[in-house]
Write an enzyme that holds these catalytic residues in place. Structure first.
Site, PDB file in Angstrom:
ATOM      1  N   LYS A   1      -8.819  -0.806   6.680  1.00  0.00           N
ATOM      2  CA  LYS A   1      -9.115  -1.353   5.217  1.00  0.00           C
ATOM      3  C   LYS A   1      -7.883  -3.168   5.227  1.00  0.00           C
ATOM      4  O   LYS A   1      -8.546  -3.965   4.189  1.00  0.00           O
ATOM      5  CB  LYS A   1      -8.754  -0.703   4.236  1.00  0.00           C
ATOM      6  CG  LYS A   1      -9.868   0.185   4.083  1.00  0.00           C
ATOM      7  CD  LYS A   1     -10.095   1.782   3.330  1.00  0.00           C
ATOM      8  CE  LYS A   1      -9.180   2.707   4.182  1.00  0.00           C
ATOM      9  NZ  LYS A   1      -8.933   4.230   3.646  1.00  0.00           N
TER      10      LYS A   1
ATOM     11  N   ARG B   1     -13.783  13.712   8.956  1.00  0.00           N
ATOM     12  CA  ARG B   1     -12.112  14.418   8.724  1.00  0.00           C
ATOM     13  C   ARG B   1     -11.784  14.866   7.727  1.00  0.00           C
ATOM     14  O   ARG B   1     -11.136  16.271   7.698  1.00  0.00           O
ATOM     15  CB  ARG B   1     -11.048  13.233   8.808  1.00  0.00           C
ATOM     16  CG  ARG B   1     -10.665  12.107  10.155  1.00  0.00           C
ATOM     17  CD  ARG B   1     -10.231  11.399   9.281  1.00  0.00           C
ATOM     18  NE  ARG B   1      -9.145  11.009   9.694  1.00  0.00           N
ATOM     19  CZ  ARG B   1      -8.175   9.661   8.806  1.00  0.00           C
ATOM     20  NH1 ARG B   1      -8.397   9.059   8.953  1.00  0.00           N
ATOM     21  NH2 ARG B   1      -7.311  10.573   8.461  1.00  0.00           N
TER      22      ARG B   1
ATOM     23  N   HIS C   1       0.747  -1.499   0.113  1.00  0.00           N
ATOM     24  CA  HIS C   1       0.148   0.422   0.259  1.00  0.00           C
ATOM     25  C   HIS C   1       0.798   1.142   0.512  1.00  0.00           C
ATOM     26  O   HIS C   1       2.001   1.036   0.959  1.00  0.00           O
ATOM     27  CB  HIS C   1      -1.321   0.239   1.399  1.00  0.00           C
ATOM     28  CG  HIS C   1      -1.796   1.259   1.102  1.00  0.00           C
ATOM     29  ND1 HIS C   1      -3.525   0.833   0.804  1.00  0.00           N
ATOM     30  CD2 HIS C   1      -2.028   2.502   1.660  1.00  0.00           C
ATOM     31  CE1 HIS C   1      -4.000   2.575   0.859  1.00  0.00           C
ATOM     32  NE2 HIS C   1      -3.378   3.267   1.333  1.00  0.00           N
TER      33      HIS C   1
ATOM     34  N   ASP D   1     -14.720   3.343   8.550  1.00  0.00           N
ATOM     35  CA  ASP D   1     -13.454   4.561   7.942  1.00  0.00           C
ATOM     36  C   ASP D   1     -14.257   5.459   6.921  1.00  0.00           C
ATOM     37  O   ASP D   1     -13.904   6.480   6.912  1.00  0.00           O
ATOM     38  CB  ASP D   1     -12.486   3.259   7.307  1.00  0.00           C
ATOM     39  CG  ASP D   1     -11.716   4.454   6.571  1.00  0.00           C
ATOM     40  OD1 ASP D   1     -10.767   5.494   7.514  1.00  0.00           O
ATOM     41  OD2 ASP D   1     -11.264   4.355   5.469  1.00  0.00           O
TER      42      ASP D   1
END
Ligand code: URA
Length: 437
Positions: free
Chosen positions: A190, A171, A85, A164
């Site tokens: 995730k 956010r 990632h 999330d």
């Protein structure tokens, strides 16, 4: 438990308990029927942003967010499931190169990627520029792909880490994105849902990255490694430079072309070397090689033999895409119109501002400013002269692939200010700045 009491604990720099964090996450996943309102969630996010979290709190938050939705259980499959990632950059198409290379070495890669938002690109948007490519696989299709080619490249489904989604959206509008514990929990919740055993993190650092300084990047990498490990993942993190775009091509179709060229052995050095390094670490975490050198040798041999390219061809076909794009780039969306941004003096390129190039690509239509925006896969920018390269007057630095003249007018001044030319070549900076194992 009253939401105000939870907020007060963090406001006063106390440590939140596991049950307090679970109550917060469960409300984020499903507000209806809970005693929390969005303003409670937002207030707690700000308290976390300002006062931070302990490693234990971050680990509980991550677990609760992963458990807020479906977690793929692939434990009946071979235990070599490893993903990579990146925290997001400009021209970063390494996933399209290293996924096939790692799979060609025997790693199972259930790669769940995101879309581009802001100035940084997203793997899903790049893949979808391949006609027919389907990023929405069922669990059975994902399992088949892992057993066949070893690689599946998919998007996050609605039932993965739903908390999330709510928290990230809040956010975004409450100035609480740049928080190390919140970023850690968001990314890892995730990744934990993918059913992997190992994860290689590429934490980008510099002008074109989320984390602009080495200290911030190190703190994020450290947090990701600690919390991932505490949640049972084998972790490795690299901090890599993101001052200039990676490779030369920026834009969705254009990046697919550069990734394919790299799998053919004709890629730019920075993209090739980073992809090999990250893929080799995936091979090592999958326990397919004992040493870094053996893992790297394995990846390089799959690159040289073209086996990585063949895995990408198989993956495209498996996911409904047109595999003929591998040999014929005219099958990818392309613009008919191209202009150049030129230098006006002799010298060396001393910098290319990745963030400005990323924003320019977005403005041309290659990215989004809101999640629901539609993108144009054909537009983008080819960086014709990178830092350290010698240029003379009237030489192209940027080749701009555009469709809409008004957007072109907007990006030309941005690109004209996105490079500098000096009398001497800049010192060559390493691409991998640091490794946190
Ligand atoms: N990527 C994510 O998935 N979450 C963040 O918070 C930041 C980057």
């Amino acid at each position: 438990m009253r939401p105000a009491d939870v907020i007060q604990t963090k406001r006063d720099r106390g440590e939140l308990s596991r049950s307090q964090l679970e109550a917060f996450v469960s409300a984020a996943a499903k507000l209806e029927g809970s005693s929390w309102e969005k303003y409670h969630l937002s207030a707690l996010l700000m308290a976390i942003y300002l006062n931070g979290m302990t490693p234990a709190e971050t680990a509980y938050l991550t677990q609760a967010m992963a458990d807020s939705g479906k977690r793929l259980d692939l434990s009946d499959m071979p235990p070599c499931r490893v993903d990579k990632h990146s925290t997001g950059g400009v021209g970063d198409k390494t996933s399209l190169v290293l996924g096939p290379l790692a799979a060609a070495c025997g790693v199972h890669v259930p790669m769940m990627s995101g879309r581009g938002l802001g100035h940084s690109g997203g793997t899903l948007d790049k893949l979808e520029s391949i006609p027919g490519f389907n990023v929405n696989l069922t669990e059975d299709q994902l399992r088949d792909a892992l057993m066949d080619s070893g690689l599946a490249m998919i998007g996050q489904t609605a039932d993965i880490a739903p908390a999330d989604k709510t928290l990230y959206a809040l956010r975004d509008v409450t100035a609480t994105v740049e928080s190390i514990p919140l970023i850690t929990a968001s990314i890892l919740s995730k990744k934990l849902s993918e059913g992997i055993v190992g994860l290689v993190m590429d934490v980008k650092c510099g002008r074109g990255a989320f984390m602009k300084t080495r200290e911030q990047s190190r703190a994020l990498a450290d947090s990701l490694v600690k919390v991932g490990t505490a949640n049972g993942l084998k972790m490795s993190a690299f901090i890599t430079a993101m001052d200039a775009p990676l490779g030369r091509y920026v834009g969705n179709s254009l990046e697919v072309i550069e990734a394919i060229e790299t799998l053919k052995g004709n890629g730019p050095r920075d993209l090739t070397e980073l992809s090999v390094k990250l893929a080799a670490r995936m091979v090592k975490l999958a326990d397919i090689a004992d040493t870094d050198a053996e893992a790297e040798e394995s990846v390089r041999s799959r690159l040289a033999s073209g086996r990585g390219l063949e895995v990408f061809r198989e993956t495209i076909a498996q996911q409904g895409g047109d595999p003929r794009v591998i040999d014929d780039y005219s099958r990818l969306p392309r613009t008919k119109t191209v202009v150049h941004v030129m230098t006006d003096r002799t010298g060396y390129i001393t910098s290319i501002d990745a963030e400005k190039v990323g924003i320019a690509s977005c403005v041309l239509g290659g990215g989004r400013t809101r999640a629901e925006d539609k993108i144009d896969p054909a537009v983008g920018i080819i960086v014709r002269a990178k830092p350290g390269e010698r240029v003379s007057p009237e030489q192209s630095v940027f080749e701009v692939h555009y469709r809409d003249g008004a957007k072109l007018v907007e990006v030309m001044p941005m690109l004209a200010s996105a490079f500098t030319v000096g009398d001497a070549a800049p010192a060559e900076e390493p691409l991998v700045l640091e490794e946190i194992a």
